[in-house]
Design an enzyme around this catalytic site. Structure first.
Site, PDB file in Angstrom:
ATOM      1  N   ASP A  10       0.857  -1.189   0.000  1.00  0.00           N
ATOM      2  CA  ASP A  10       0.000   0.000   0.000  1.00  0.00           C
ATOM      3  C   ASP A  10       0.891   1.236   0.000  1.00  0.00           C
ATOM      4  O   ASP A  10       1.847   1.318   0.783  1.00  0.00           O
ATOM      5  CB  ASP A  10      -0.892   0.032   1.241  1.00  0.00           C
ATOM      6  CG  ASP A  10      -1.959  -1.055   1.214  1.00  0.00           C
ATOM      7  OD1 ASP A  10      -2.002  -1.822   0.232  1.00  0.00           O
ATOM      8  OD2 ASP A  10      -2.745  -1.132   2.179  1.00  0.00           O
ATOM      9  N   ASP A 131     -15.691  -3.580  -0.064  1.00  0.00           N
ATOM     10  CA  ASP A 131     -15.189  -3.390   1.300  1.00  0.00           C
ATOM     11  C   ASP A 131     -16.392  -3.162   2.203  1.00  0.00           C
ATOM     12  O   ASP A 131     -17.187  -2.247   1.945  1.00  0.00           O
ATOM     13  CB  ASP A 131     -14.247  -2.187   1.367  1.00  0.00           C
ATOM     14  CG  ASP A 131     -13.178  -2.252   0.288  1.00  0.00           C
ATOM     15  OD1 ASP A 131     -12.564  -3.322   0.138  1.00  0.00           O
ATOM     16  OD2 ASP A 131     -12.958  -1.239  -0.401  1.00  0.00           O
TER      17      ASP A 131
END
Length: 242
Positions: A10, A131
């Site tokens: 990330d 998500d």
């Protein structure tokens, strides 16, 4: 059936970081250099790499494109990229510059027509990220909650031709407390799409459990950086015939 292991990098402000439950205030730098980190994963035998543009997810535009392209040029890894991809220009840019798959998250809720067009053009190179918090889908870098049920969204995406879904239980992300096997089992049974598990993966027992569920893949982030999961071991379990 093989379980594809996707180590994760990330990116925030050009750095490799991990968050806890998607909270940007918890950003912790976990590696010095994205390229060297990716090369390390490749040396362990990885074929895939999962990369997220955290700044892009928050700002709704790609912010770290050069980092991803540099990793693509410096390794032979197949890379999937998510974060801030909200229009066809961004999809075209990544997929014509060495990125294998792109992940559309917020767009799946906000602009399903765009997802449909992307799938029509690129087929299984388009991944949808779902998500969820308490089974409800969140968007915009997880800052924006909705009342959309995660299974309903998965079914909608299946109907428009999406073949890959990354499913994350936000309450598990970055916690090393184990993936949400119940929700993963439910989504895997609800649709024919290839489900990639994300969030909470801690150790080799989690990899074994995901393999038993029959999902397509597992994203491993904090577990690799904290040393609770050995990538070589995970790849070996993932590759075992079942």
């Amino acid at each position: 059936m093989k379980l594809e292991i996707l180590p994760a990098i990330d990116i925030k402000d050009g750095n490799c970081v991990r968050l806890l439950k998607g909270d940007f205030a918890t950003a912790e730098k976990v590696a010095e250099d994205p390229v060297l980190t990716a090369q390390g994963f490749e040396q362990c035998g990885s074929e895939w790499l999962h990369m997220v543009d955290l700044d892009g997810a928050k700002d709704a535009v790609p912010r770290n494109r050069e980092v991803f392209l540099r990793v693509a040029r410096s390794t032979s890894l197949k890379i999937e990229v998510g974060g801030g991809i909200r229009n066809m220009d961004a999809v075209d840019y990544y997929l014509s510059n060495g990125i294998e798959r792109v992940i559309l998250g917020s767009a799946a809720i906000k602009n399903p027509q765009f997802v449909k067009e992307a799938v029509r053009k690129y087929g299984d190179r388009i991944v949808v990220g779902i998500d969820a918090k308490n089974g409800k889908v969140a968007a915009e870098g997880w800052l924006d909650d909705s009342e959309v049920d995660y299974l309903e969204l998965a079914k909608q995406m299946e109907q428009i031709g999406v073949r890959y879904i990354v499913f994350t239980d936000i309450s598990k992300d970055g916690t090393l407390s184990g993936p949400n096997l119940n929700q993963l089992d439910a989504i895997n049974k609800a649709v024919s799409c290839n489900i990639i598990a994300s969030g909470g993966i801690c150790d080799i027992e989690d990899i074994t459990a995901l393999k038993k569920l029959g999902v397509y893949g597992s994203i491993c982030g904090k577990s690799l950086y904290k040393g609770t999961l050995d990538l070589t071991d995970a790849l070996a379990v993932g590759a075992e015939e079942s």
